[in-house]
Design a protein around this motif. Structure first.
Motif, short mmCIF file in Angstrom:
data_model
loop_
_atom_site.label_atom_id
_atom_site.label_comp_id
_atom_site.label_asym_id
_atom_site.label_seq_id
_atom_site.Cartn_x
_atom_site.Cartn_y
_atom_site.Cartn_z
N PRO A 161 -3.31 5.17 1.17
CA PRO A 161 -2.61 5.25 2.45
C PRO A 161 -3.30 4.45 3.54
N ALA A 162 -2.50 3.80 4.35
CA ALA A 162 -3.06 3.09 5.50
C ALA A 162 -3.43 4.14 6.54
N GLN A 163 -4.69 4.13 6.96
CA GLN A 163 -5.13 5.10 7.99
C GLN A 163 -4.91 4.55 9.39
N ASN A 222 13.45 1.48 8.60
CA ASN A 222 13.76 2.87 8.21
C ASN A 222 15.26 3.03 8.02
N CYS A 223 15.65 3.87 7.09
CA CYS A 223 17.07 4.17 6.96
C CYS A 223 17.25 5.43 6.13
N HIS A 224 18.42 6.06 6.26
CA HIS A 224 18.66 7.26 5.47
C HIS A 224 19.58 6.95 4.29
N SER A 225 19.72 5.68 3.96
CA SER A 225 20.64 5.30 2.88
C SER A 225 20.02 4.17 2.06
N GLY A 226 18.76 4.40 1.68
CA GLY A 226 17.98 3.33 1.08
C GLY A 226 18.42 2.93 -0.32
N ILE A 227 19.18 3.78 -0.99
CA ILE A 227 19.67 3.40 -2.33
C ILE A 227 20.84 2.43 -2.13
N THR A 228 21.81 2.85 -1.32
CA THR A 228 22.97 2.00 -1.02
C THR A 228 22.51 0.64 -0.50
N LEU A 229 21.55 0.66 0.43
CA LEU A 229 21.18 -0.57 1.13
C LEU A 229 20.16 -1.42 0.37
N LEU A 259 0.86 -1.19 0.00
CA LEU A 259 0.00 0.00 0.00
C LEU A 259 0.90 1.23 0.00
N ASP A 260 0.62 2.19 -0.88
CA ASP A 260 1.43 3.41 -0.90
C ASP A 260 0.53 4.63 -0.84
N GLU A 261 1.13 5.75 -0.37
CA GLU A 261 0.36 6.98 -0.27
C GLU A 261 0.30 7.66 -1.64
N SER A 262 -0.23 8.85 -1.69
CA SER A 262 -0.44 9.51 -2.99
C SER A 262 0.79 10.29 -3.45
N GLY A 294 21.33 9.33 -5.40
CA GLY A 294 21.66 8.12 -6.18
C GLY A 294 23.04 7.53 -5.92
N LEU A 295 23.64 7.88 -4.79
CA LEU A 295 24.96 7.31 -4.49
C LEU A 295 24.80 5.94 -3.85
N THR A 296 25.67 5.02 -4.21
CA THR A 296 25.78 3.75 -3.50
C THR A 296 27.11 3.85 -2.76
N ARG A 337 8.52 11.67 -0.15
CA ARG A 337 9.14 10.51 -0.77
C ARG A 337 10.62 10.77 -1.03
N ALA A 338 11.43 10.36 -0.09
CA ALA A 338 12.88 10.51 -0.26
C ALA A 338 13.36 9.74 -1.48
N SER A 339 12.66 8.64 -1.78
CA SER A 339 13.08 7.77 -2.88
C SER A 339 13.04 8.46 -4.23
N ARG A 340 12.28 9.54 -4.34
CA ARG A 340 12.20 10.24 -5.62
C ARG A 340 13.01 11.52 -5.63
C1 FAD Z 1 18.35 14.87 -0.65
C2 FAD Z 1 18.55 13.40 -0.37
C3 FAD Z 1 19.67 12.77 -0.88
C4 FAD Z 1 19.85 11.41 -0.62
N1 FAD Z 1 20.91 10.78 -1.20
C5 FAD Z 1 21.07 9.44 -1.02
C6 FAD Z 1 22.12 8.76 -1.67
O1 FAD Z 1 22.88 9.35 -2.42
N2 FAD Z 1 22.26 7.43 -1.44
C7 FAD Z 1 21.42 6.75 -0.60
O2 FAD Z 1 21.62 5.55 -0.39
N3 FAD Z 1 20.39 7.36 0.00
C8 FAD Z 1 20.20 8.69 -0.20
N4 FAD Z 1 19.15 9.33 0.39
C9 FAD Z 1 18.28 8.57 1.28
C10 FAD Z 1 17.26 7.72 0.54
O3 FAD Z 1 16.62 8.48 -0.44
C11 FAD Z 1 16.29 7.18 1.57
O4 FAD Z 1 16.98 6.39 2.52
C12 FAD Z 1 15.21 6.31 0.96
O5 FAD Z 1 14.62 6.91 -0.13
C13 FAD Z 1 14.17 6.01 2.01
O6 FAD Z 1 13.18 5.25 1.37
P1 FAD Z 1 11.83 4.90 2.11
O7 FAD Z 1 11.12 3.98 1.20
O8 FAD Z 1 12.12 4.47 3.51
O9 FAD Z 1 11.12 6.30 2.28
P2 FAD Z 1 10.29 7.18 1.22
O10 FAD Z 1 10.96 7.29 -0.07
O11 FAD Z 1 9.97 8.47 1.92
O12 FAD Z 1 9.00 6.34 0.98
C14 FAD Z 1 8.05 6.14 1.97
C15 FAD Z 1 6.78 5.75 1.26
O13 FAD Z 1 5.83 5.43 2.24
C16 FAD Z 1 4.59 5.91 1.79
N5 FAD Z 1 3.72 6.10 2.96
C17 FAD Z 1 3.87 6.98 3.98
N6 FAD Z 1 2.83 6.87 4.84
C18 FAD Z 1 2.04 5.89 4.34
C19 FAD Z 1 0.82 5.30 4.76
N7 FAD Z 1 0.17 5.71 5.88
N8 FAD Z 1 0.28 4.31 4.01
C20 FAD Z 1 0.88 3.89 2.87
N9 FAD Z 1 2.04 4.43 2.43
C21 FAD Z 1 2.61 5.40 3.16
C22 FAD Z 1 4.89 7.21 1.04
O14 FAD Z 1 3.92 7.45 0.07
C23 FAD Z 1 6.23 6.87 0.38
O15 FAD Z 1 6.08 6.39 -0.94
C24 FAD Z 1 18.92 10.70 0.16
C25 FAD Z 1 17.78 11.34 0.63
C26 FAD Z 1 17.59 12.68 0.37
C27 FAD Z 1 16.35 13.34 0.87
#
Ligand code: FAD
Length: 370
Positions: A182-184, A330-337, A31-34, A46-48, A39-42
């Protein structure tokens, strides 16, 4: 039919786990939101990348090393399954230092990391190179740059193609994906879990919350911490340029299509994912200092995006004690990982071994005793 797994969140983390579970034969619903969701993923760079990971937590540097080692095969497999080229390259990378103080502090951190982990002492390869020694890797590097740490492990990809490939490969494996759903609320159901949405109720035996910043509200309802906060990054993109012949750096990297992606800002701006003129000017000035050839280059795009940051910057891999079968990732390095999330992490979830295998990454580390 009730699925094996419900994944909440269709970003790169949720989709990597969904793909890994589906590849292992599990029935998965995402399930994904709108489109206007955070969305950090977009919006990432793009670094690994291994450099800079795990300072104060060597296990995270080890995970990052495992992840980049798996990246080539992971990219190849996704391309074979989907026909999408992830533009992945691992030719090494450089993290720049602007003065002697930064250079000394970086080298001290890496030395300490290697002293803390015999494995990193053997396997994490890096070197400090002066500005002149970097010129073969970064031709015409600005004269005011002190130098930088080089590592052969680092690389880069097109993160949007990664996400697209994960969607395509998951769909082909039968994963049910529900965008704009989105999951409520999440709750325990008969021998499983239930997500309530405006489009109805979804159930599965087990549930993985991978909702990025959405974990803050969702995870605690199932006994998980979801301890994450936003940290904004702003990025500028130049027009397409002839190949600069540069290795990627966190400060700037040239993409396969020729545009240069610039910016490694870290700002506490709450949930505001916009851009600011002051920060764009600062990023552009720094880019020209690094690569003077960019001075006459036009910018074509800019955006802000919110990192999903835990209190210590390390990943959060949680298995609920009060609700067995519920996990938060959760993580702040989701592309690498991504390669790791699709393989070893998905396997640990499948075998219900996440809590044991990755105990160091649980939310327990943030609990403060009275
Ligand atoms: C500027 C920037 C640069 C970065 N550079 C790098 C990099 O070079 N290399 C790297 O490895 N990482 C990098 N990152 C980190 C990486 O982008 C994130 O770690 C990764 O995208 C996290 O992915 P995620 O799926 O956890 O979160 P998100 O991409 O935020 O996705 C979360 C998803 O959950 C959905 N969601 C939220 N609430 C609900 C709900 N209630 N119900 C259903 N869906 C829901 C949202 O719609 C969204 O699609 C960077 C991040 C930023 C912001």
């Amino acid at each position: 039919m009730r699925q094996d797994f419900l994944i909440i969140g269709g970003g790169v983390v949720g989709m990597a786990v969904a793909y890994g579970l589906a590849r292992a034969g599990q029935g998965v619903t995402v399930l994904d939101e709108s489109d206007d969701a955070l969305r950090a993923s977009r919006g990432n760079a793009g670094l690994t990348w291994v450099q800079g990971k795990g300072i104060g937590m060597p296990r995270y540097a080890e995970l990052s090393l495992d992840a980049v080692r798996g990246w080539s095969a992971f990219a190849r497999e996704l391309t074979e399954r989907t026909g999408i080229d992830l533009q992945y390259e691992q030719r090494g990378g450089v993290d720049l230092c602007f003065d002697a103080e930064e250079a000394e502090s970086r080298q001290r951190e890496y030395d300490e990391l290697q002293q803390a982990s015999p494995r990193l002492a053997r396997e994490f390869e890096w070197d400090y190179l002066s500005r002149d020694a970097l010129l073969p890797y970064l031709p015409e590097l600005g004269e005011r740059i002190h130098g930088g740490t080089w590592s052969p492990h680092d690389g880069h990809c097109n993160p949007l193609y990664l996400l697209r490939a994960l969607y395509a490969a998951s769909r082909a494996l039968g994963v049910e994906i529900h965008p704009s759903t989105p999951a409520q609320a999440l709750s325990k159901a008969d021998s499983g879990f239930c997500a309530t949405t405006a489009k109805g109720t979804f159930t599965a035996e087990r549930i993985v919350i991978a909702a990025g910043l959405g974990a803050r509200t969702l995870a605690p309802t199932l006994g998980l911490s979801g301890a994450v906060a936003p940290l904004r990054g702003q990025i500028l993109v130049t027009e397409r340029l002839p190949a600069l012949g540069w290795l990627p750096t966190p400060q700037l990297r040239q993409t396969a299509s020729g545009g240069v992606l610039i910016g490694d800002t870290h700002e506490r701006s709450g949930f505001d994912k916009g851009v600011t003129l002051a920060m764009m000017q600062a990023i552009a000035a720094k880019a020209v200092q690094i690569c003077p050839a960019l001075e006459a280059t036009r910018l074509v795009r800019a955006w802000g995006a919110l990192r999903v940051m835990t209190p210590d910057g390390n990943p959060l891999y949680e298995a609920s004690a009060s609700h067995p079968g519920a996990y938060n990732i959760n993580c702040h390095s989701g592309i690498t990982l991504a390669s790791f999330h699709a393989s070893a992490l998905a396997e640990a979830i499948l075998n219900d071994r996440l809590g044991q295998q990755y105990a160091a990454f649980s939310g327990e580390r943030f609990h403060v005793s009275a």
